[in-house]
Design a protein around this motif. Structure first.
Motif, PDB file in Angstrom:
ATOM      1  N   GLU A   1       0.850  -1.140  -0.035  1.00  0.00           N
ATOM      2  CA  GLU A   1       0.238   0.215  -0.116  1.00  0.00           C
ATOM      3  C   GLU A   1       0.860   1.340  -0.129  1.00  0.00           C
ATOM      4  O   GLU A   1       0.550   2.482  -0.780  1.00  0.00           O
TER       5      GLU A   1
ATOM      6  N   PHE B   1      -5.703   5.517  -0.689  1.00  0.00           N
ATOM      7  CA  PHE B   1      -6.131   5.365  -2.100  1.00  0.00           C
ATOM      8  C   PHE B   1      -7.378   4.332  -2.107  1.00  0.00           C
ATOM      9  O   PHE B   1      -7.354   3.601  -1.109  1.00  0.00           O
ATOM     10  N   THR B   2      -7.931   4.191  -3.162  1.00  0.00           N
ATOM     11  CA  THR B   2      -9.038   3.195  -3.346  1.00  0.00           C
ATOM     12  C   THR B   2      -8.478   1.972  -4.527  1.00  0.00           C
ATOM     13  O   THR B   2      -8.033   2.372  -5.259  1.00  0.00           O
ATOM     14  N   ALA B   3      -8.689   0.718  -4.260  1.00  0.00           N
ATOM     15  CA  ALA B   3      -8.303  -0.264  -5.078  1.00  0.00           C
ATOM     16  C   ALA B   3      -9.579  -0.738  -5.523  1.00  0.00           C
ATOM     17  O   ALA B   3     -10.612  -1.041  -4.801  1.00  0.00           O
TER      18      ALA B   3
ATOM     19  N   LEU C   1       0.993   6.443  -6.822  1.00  0.00           N
ATOM     20  CA  LEU C   1       0.163   7.064  -7.317  1.00  0.00           C
ATOM     21  C   LEU C   1       0.358   8.682  -7.185  1.00  0.00           C
ATOM     22  O   LEU C   1      -0.228   9.543  -7.877  1.00  0.00           O
TER      23      LEU C   1
ATOM     24  N   SER D   1     -11.399   0.277   0.151  1.00  0.00           N
ATOM     25  CA  SER D   1     -11.073   1.355   0.553  1.00  0.00           C
ATOM     26  C   SER D   1      -9.640   1.176   1.266  1.00  0.00           C
ATOM     27  O   SER D   1      -9.837   0.727   2.581  1.00  0.00           O
TER      28      SER D   1
ATOM     29  N   GLY E   1      -6.604   5.841  -8.272  1.00  0.00           N
ATOM     30  CA  GLY E   1      -6.240   4.726  -7.332  1.00  0.00           C
ATOM     31  C   GLY E   1      -5.678   3.591  -8.270  1.00  0.00           C
ATOM     32  O   GLY E   1      -5.262   3.940  -9.314  1.00  0.00           O
TER      33      GLY E   1
END
Length: 194
Positions: free
Chosen positions: A11, A64-66, A18, A60, A27
């Motif tokens: 992460e 960031f969001t995956a 990112l 979430s 993301g």
């Protein structure tokens, strides 16, 4: 809830990548090309806001969001995205043990269940000898017709492998299976293990 694990180190590494994109809200998207086949590849791509698909699952994370591709999600079960540092810097790894495996249930067609156990239990053992086995057909109500390849073709131990290994494994897992039959031409001994 998604069954994919993204480790803290992965992460952190992905968040740094990112950040360099200078795109607010960017993301990642995790997906598999050709899921459930021997050619499956697990991929991670940048996902700008709005690029995700409506059916994707949002995972979430702190920074960031995956987005998890809906079609790929069942094949990402038990998947782990990790980042490990070594002398050369570091490497992002994705281990997805179910990516190449077709998803099966007890009510799945017999051929799908046979293929599942061939791919997950039989072929990994045969691979150490450069061999493999595949399903050709199912005949006479419950006899699986199999084809050996690689180091198994022409191998002098193939009958033992067939009866004590392949047939035993398949019949333990699939009670309605009555037996297996080999249709391989073993006269070609060019790449045989024994």
């Amino acid at each position: 809830m998604s069954t994919i694990t993204i480790t803290e180190s992965a992460e952190k590494y992905l968040a740094e990548l990112l950040e360099k994109q200078n795109t607010p809200g960017i993301g990642i998207r995790v997906f598999i090309t050709q899921p459930g086949t021997p050619y499956a590849e697990t991929c991670i791509a940048y996902c700008k806001p709005g690029e995700q698909k409506a059916e994707d699952t949002a995972l979430s994370l702190a920074s960031f969001t995956a987005w998890i591709d809906a079609v790929s999600e069942p094949f990402l079960e038990d998947a782990v995205v990790d980042y490990a540092t070594d002398r050369m810097g570091g490497q992002l790894t994705i281990k997805a043990p179910n990516a190449k495996v077709p998803m099966i249930r007890e009510d799945s067609p017999l051929n799908e269940r046979i293929n599942y156990y061939l791919q997950t239990e039989v072929n990994p053992g045969l691979a150490s000898h450069g061999g493999n086995v595949s399903l050709v057909d199912i005949v006479e109500e419950g006899i699986a017709v199999l084809q050996f390849g690689g180091g198994c073709q022409g191998c002098g131990m193939v009958d033992t492998t067939l009866k004590d290994g392949v047939e035993k494994t398949l019949m333990e897992r699939i009670p309605e299976l009555k037996g297996v039959r080999d249709v391989t031409d073993h006269s070609n001994r060019e790449n045989a293990y024994y």
